[in-house]
Enzyme design. Structure first.
Site, PDB file in Angstrom:
ATOM      1  N   HIS A 107       0.792  -1.299   0.070  1.00  0.00           N
ATOM      2  CA  HIS A 107      -0.102  -0.064  -0.052  1.00  0.00           C
ATOM      3  C   HIS A 107       0.868   1.123   0.071  1.00  0.00           C
ATOM      4  O   HIS A 107       0.492   2.142  -0.517  1.00  0.00           O
ATOM      5  CB  HIS A 107      -0.912   0.142   1.266  1.00  0.00           C
ATOM      6  CG  HIS A 107      -0.292   0.215   2.432  1.00  0.00           C
ATOM      7  ND1 HIS A 107       0.134  -0.863   3.320  1.00  0.00           N
ATOM      8  CD2 HIS A 107       0.188   1.262   3.150  1.00  0.00           C
ATOM      9  CE1 HIS A 107       0.383  -0.656   4.722  1.00  0.00           C
ATOM     10  NE2 HIS A 107       0.580   0.919   4.324  1.00  0.00           N
ATOM     11  N   ASP A 137      -0.277  -7.655   0.856  1.00  0.00           N
ATOM     12  CA  ASP A 137       0.146  -5.993   1.174  1.00  0.00           C
ATOM     13  C   ASP A 137       1.551  -6.368   1.386  1.00  0.00           C
ATOM     14  O   ASP A 137       2.254  -5.463   2.354  1.00  0.00           O
ATOM     15  CB  ASP A 137      -0.537  -5.748   2.487  1.00  0.00           C
ATOM     16  CG  ASP A 137      -0.516  -4.252   2.421  1.00  0.00           C
ATOM     17  OD1 ASP A 137       0.045  -3.407   1.354  1.00  0.00           O
ATOM     18  OD2 ASP A 137      -0.351  -3.598   3.529  1.00  0.00           O
ATOM     19  N   GLY A 209       3.837   5.758   8.415  1.00  0.00           N
ATOM     20  CA  GLY A 209       5.314   6.085   8.081  1.00  0.00           C
ATOM     21  C   GLY A 209       6.165   4.784   8.661  1.00  0.00           C
ATOM     22  O   GLY A 209       7.031   4.518   8.370  1.00  0.00           O
ATOM     23  N   ASN A 210       5.544   3.978   9.498  1.00  0.00           N
ATOM     24  CA  ASN A 210       6.200   2.680  10.214  1.00  0.00           C
ATOM     25  C   ASN A 210       5.713   1.435   8.950  1.00  0.00           C
ATOM     26  O   ASN A 210       6.562   0.524   9.113  1.00  0.00           O
ATOM     27  CB  ASN A 210       5.703   2.112  11.427  1.00  0.00           C
ATOM     28  CG  ASN A 210       6.513   2.771  12.596  1.00  0.00           C
ATOM     29  OD1 ASN A 210       6.111   3.927  13.062  1.00  0.00           O
ATOM     30  ND2 ASN A 210       7.583   2.389  12.881  1.00  0.00           N
ATOM     31  N   SER A 211       4.909   1.762   8.066  1.00  0.00           N
ATOM     32  CA  SER A 211       4.596   0.468   6.986  1.00  0.00           C
ATOM     33  C   SER A 211       5.839   0.316   6.479  1.00  0.00           C
ATOM     34  O   SER A 211       6.347   1.213   5.850  1.00  0.00           O
ATOM     35  CB  SER A 211       3.374   1.011   6.460  1.00  0.00           C
ATOM     36  OG  SER A 211       2.310   0.790   6.891  1.00  0.00           O
ATOM     37  N   LEU A 266      -9.167 -23.624  -5.126  1.00  0.00           N
ATOM     38  CA  LEU A 266     -10.029 -24.807  -5.379  1.00  0.00           C
ATOM     39  C   LEU A 266     -11.333 -24.506  -5.950  1.00  0.00           C
ATOM     40  O   LEU A 266     -12.015 -25.381  -6.234  1.00  0.00           O
ATOM     41  CB  LEU A 266     -10.231 -25.226  -3.985  1.00  0.00           C
ATOM     42  CG  LEU A 266      -9.073 -25.925  -3.177  1.00  0.00           C
ATOM     43  CD1 LEU A 266      -9.582 -26.177  -1.796  1.00  0.00           C
ATOM     44  CD2 LEU A 266      -8.559 -27.286  -3.847  1.00  0.00           C
ATOM     45  N   GLY A 267     -11.630 -23.282  -6.193  1.00  0.00           N
ATOM     46  CA  GLY A 267     -13.048 -22.866  -6.645  1.00  0.00           C
ATOM     47  C   GLY A 267     -14.121 -23.006  -5.511  1.00  0.00           C
ATOM     48  O   GLY A 267     -15.025 -22.904  -6.042  1.00  0.00           O
ATOM     49  N   THR A 269     -15.097 -21.490  -1.301  1.00  0.00           N
ATOM     50  CA  THR A 269     -14.648 -20.782  -0.182  1.00  0.00           C
ATOM     51  C   THR A 269     -15.360 -21.120   0.948  1.00  0.00           C
ATOM     52  O   THR A 269     -16.338 -22.136   1.056  1.00  0.00           O
ATOM     53  CB  THR A 269     -15.156 -19.278  -0.336  1.00  0.00           C
ATOM     54  OG1 THR A 269     -16.510 -19.049  -0.565  1.00  0.00           O
ATOM     55  CG2 THR A 269     -14.664 -18.552  -1.684  1.00  0.00           C
TER      56      THR A 269
END
Length: 289
Positions: A107, A137, A209-211, A266-267, A269
């Site tokens: 991000h 992410d 800012g830590n990301s 797998l198709g 959920t």
């Protein structure tokens, strides 16, 4: 004093052994209220400083300065929050090999036009994006020119709640900063941060800012990558999340070898079975998938 004779030596050894056994049994005697007495835990004093851990990990961390398109609206790094377009932002990245590879959060580079890395010695280098994976992410960058040393890599799978951890990053663009806390929980999911979630939760202060900065253990080894916080104000409330290092390094290997991240499909959920669903479908059980 004359030396002890062999027979006397054996007698002394017997007395010492008997006394030791008696003292061990006495220590385990029932308490006055009838409950068994527990042996006192061995005291392990906390170190007076984590400077050695910081000295081992911090040189591998760079501050990122991102020039972003005006129309870019990166995913939020806090929850709940409202994403807003930003022209520029700050973050962090960590060197993961000697060839100039840097690991950061997806991000923070999403929609970026240029990315500049400020090294710990004050030098600035341009970095390019090799690839990223929005599902976890994570993003992999390459520095153009001199690169910091790779960070020592630990294991997130051995972390325990209560273990000391340090977060290194560039909060609010003030420069490299180290904060200190413990592992608050492991295996956090269903947070709505990314599709695949298995986060380390920590109370080490993590702010915007830590990301992309590392979460390291008391030995200075990276155990996770800081990616998000839970906050209604945008500041740290003591609830931060990091991607486990095993997952992060797996993404790095896939991106650097194939240019993309591949996953099995797998198709189908799954969904946890609840009492409401059980009643709706006339099931006899209220637990399962």
């Amino acid at each position: 004093m004359p030396p002890l004779r062999p027979a006397l030596t054996a007698a002394v050894a017997f007395v010492v052994a008997f006394a030791g056994a008696y003292l061990a049994l006495w220590a385990q005697r029932p308490a006055e209220n009838g409950a068994p007495a527990r042996p006192a835990p061995a005291a392990t004093p906390a170190p007076g400083s984590y400077a050695d851990a910081v000295a081992r990990a911090a040189p591998s961390v760079v501050n990122l300065y991102i020039a972003r398109r005006r129309d870019a609206s990166p995913p939020p790094t806090t929850a709940p929050t409202t994403p807003r377009p930003r022209e520029g932002s700050t973050a962090a990245a960590v060197a993961v090999d000697a060839a100039g590879l840097l690991l950061t959060s997806h991000h923070v580079i999403d929609g970026a036009e240029t990315i500049e890395a400020l090294l710990t010695d004050g030098r600035s280098v341009r970095v390019t994006v090799i690839g990223s994976d929005p599902e976890t992410d994570l993003a992999v960058l390459r520095s153009e020119g001199w690169t910091p040393p790779p960070i020592p890599v630990g294991r997130a799978s051995t972390l325990r709640v209560g273990d000391v951890v340090l977060a290194i990053g560039n909060p609010f663009g003030v420069g490299q900063t180290v904060t200190h806390g413990i592992v608050s929980a492991t295996g956090r999911n269903h947070l709505g941060i990314s599709r695949f979630e298995n986060f380390i939760q920590t109370d080490a202060a993590i702010n915007p800012g830590n990301s992309g900065g590392p979460l390291v253990n008391a030995a200075g080894e990276m155990v996770g990558l800081n990616t998000a916080i839970y906050s209604e104000t945008g500041g740290s409330h003591g609830i931060g999340f990091a991607v486990p290092v095993e997952l992060a390094m797996g993404i790095v290997r896939q991106i650097t070898t194939t240019g993309r991240v591949g996953r099995g499909w797998l198709g189908i959920t799954g969904q946890d079975l609840t009492p409401g669903l059980s009643a709706t479908y006339g099931l006899r059980r209220e637990q399962g998938v």
